[in-house]
Scaffold this motif. Structure first.
Motif, PDB file in Angstrom:
ATOM      1  N   MET A 258       0.838  -1.191   0.000  1.00  0.00           N
ATOM      2  CA  MET A 258       0.000   0.000   0.000  1.00  0.00           C
ATOM      3  C   MET A 258       0.880   1.252   0.000  1.00  0.00           C
ATOM      4  O   MET A 258       1.851   1.344   0.740  1.00  0.00           O
TER       5      MET A 258
ATOM      6  N   PRO B 223      -2.989   4.692   6.797  1.00  0.00           N
ATOM      7  CA  PRO B 223      -4.103   4.008   6.137  1.00  0.00           C
ATOM      8  C   PRO B 223      -5.446   4.330   6.790  1.00  0.00           C
ATOM      9  O   PRO B 223      -5.611   4.244   8.008  1.00  0.00           O
ATOM     10  N   GLY B 224      -6.408   4.736   5.945  1.00  0.00           N
ATOM     11  CA  GLY B 224      -7.736   5.075   6.433  1.00  0.00           C
ATOM     12  C   GLY B 224      -7.884   6.487   6.938  1.00  0.00           C
ATOM     13  O   GLY B 224      -8.943   6.855   7.458  1.00  0.00           O
TER      14      GLY B 224
ATOM     15  N   ALA C  32      -5.980   5.048   1.405  1.00  0.00           N
ATOM     16  CA  ALA C  32      -7.035   4.042   1.539  1.00  0.00           C
ATOM     17  C   ALA C  32      -6.844   3.234   2.823  1.00  0.00           C
ATOM     18  O   ALA C  32      -5.722   3.078   3.308  1.00  0.00           O
TER      19      ALA C  32
ATOM     20  N   LEU D 164      -6.578  -0.011   5.387  1.00  0.00           N
ATOM     21  CA  LEU D 164      -6.020  -1.345   5.300  1.00  0.00           C
ATOM     22  C   LEU D 164      -7.128  -2.343   4.956  1.00  0.00           C
ATOM     23  O   LEU D 164      -8.286  -2.168   5.364  1.00  0.00           O
ATOM     24  N   THR D 165      -6.781  -3.383   4.240  1.00  0.00           N
ATOM     25  CA  THR D 165      -7.767  -4.403   3.898  1.00  0.00           C
ATOM     26  C   THR D 165      -7.874  -5.481   4.971  1.00  0.00           C
ATOM     27  O   THR D 165      -8.843  -6.230   5.003  1.00  0.00           O
ATOM     28  N   GLY D 166      -6.895  -5.583   5.840  1.00  0.00           N
ATOM     29  CA  GLY D 166      -6.918  -6.574   6.906  1.00  0.00           C
ATOM     30  C   GLY D 166      -7.005  -5.931   8.266  1.00  0.00           C
ATOM     31  O   GLY D 166      -7.640  -4.884   8.453  1.00  0.00           O
TER      32      GLY D 166
ATOM     33  N   THR E 182       0.165  -3.152  12.525  1.00  0.00           N
ATOM     34  CA  THR E 182      -0.039  -3.077  11.074  1.00  0.00           C
ATOM     35  C   THR E 182       0.089  -1.641  10.561  1.00  0.00           C
ATOM     36  O   THR E 182       0.551  -1.420   9.439  1.00  0.00           O
TER      37      THR E 182
ATOM     38  N   SER F  77       2.929  -0.296   7.790  1.00  0.00           N
ATOM     39  CA  SER F  77       2.715   0.540   6.606  1.00  0.00           C
ATOM     40  C   SER F  77       3.729   1.672   6.541  1.00  0.00           C
ATOM     41  O   SER F  77       4.208   2.031   5.462  1.00  0.00           O
TER      42      SER F  77
END
Length: 260
Positions: free
Chosen positions: A1, A46-47, A52, A54-56, A62, A66
């Protein structure tokens, strides 16, 4: 990402990592002053902001992953870092991993007792819910010193003296960022911050704390320094949870003096 980011200024690089709120815009009160002396790289986690989610799993680990990947992708090995609140915890986590260079952590989370952690969740979650309910009225409410004081009393030691534009991006960020709730879960349900044995971090560690911080209360500062032996503790005398709001000049001086 890929993390959305901005670069400003010239000189030795300095990476800024924000907490809950506006993303990199949380640094608006001091980024220009820092960029007058350094090349400043500010990221949206992220977020938050324009990055965008995180997808997890969303956790401090985490989110730190990133930033670690960003440092690697951008060729910023050994970069000095500064973070505030959740971002202050992330830069300490990076230092614990041996990532980066000199570290300045302002009002980091993760050093609370169980009772303090419960109070953090019980007080901050309703505050976020209130800000969401008042979203459309926030510009007007923050323009009035009385309502501004009521809204920001948990976050600032002297909210009546702040400008509307100082606080508005962070409050809107709390409302609009898709990762706010997940990040709150990571802070309140995840593990406490691990420390690092003396001599294992890659540079100097400086921890800044507001004497009037009602979010990460001042007694947590001692635990943070104990977790990172050799760290320097700096007290902001008339400051709440956001040094970049309450003591911007002092925050700039601390970051510049503590990193190279």
């Amino acid at each position: 990402m890929s993390l959305h980011h901005v670069r400003r200024g010239n000189g030795s690089p300095l990476l800024l990592v924000h907490g809950l709120g506006a993303g990199l815009r949380s640094w608006d009160p001091i980024i220009d002053a820092l960029a007058a002396h350094r090349e400043v790289i500010a990221v949206d986690l992220p977020g938050f902001g324009q990055t965008a989610p995180l997808t997890g799993e969303v956790s401090i680990a985490t989110l730190a992953d990133s930033v670690e990947r960003f440092i690697d992708d951008q060729g910023l090995d050994g970069v000095a870092t500064a973070g505030q609140s959740m971002g202050g915890r992330i830069v300490l986590e990076l230092a614990r991993r041996g990532i980066g260079g000199d570290t300045v952590s302002l009002a980091p989370g993760g050093f609370w007792t169980e009772r303090e952690l419960a109070a953090f969740g019980y007080t901050l979650r309703p505050s976020i819910a209130l800000v969401r309910a008042l979203r459309g009225a926030l510009p007007t409410l923050l323009s009035n010193p009385v309502s501004r004081t009521a809204l920001l009393a948990q976050l600032s030691a002297h909210p009546w003296s702040l400008s509307r534009q100082t606080a508005l991006p962070d409050l809107l960020g709390l409302v609009d960022a898709p990762a706010t709730d997940a990040a709150m879960g990571a802070l309140t349900k995840g593990p406490k911050q691990k420390g690092a044995p003396a001599g294992t971090v890659p540079g100097r560690v400086t921890i800044g704390w507001g004497r009037r911080d009602l979010v990460t209360v001042p007694r947590q500062a001692r635990r943070a320094v104990e977790a990172f032996p050799g760290a320097t503790l700096h007290w902001f005398p008339r400051c709440g949870h956001f040094p970049q709001w309450d003591a911007p000049s002092e925050a700039v001086e601390l970051i510049l003096a503590s990193t190279h």
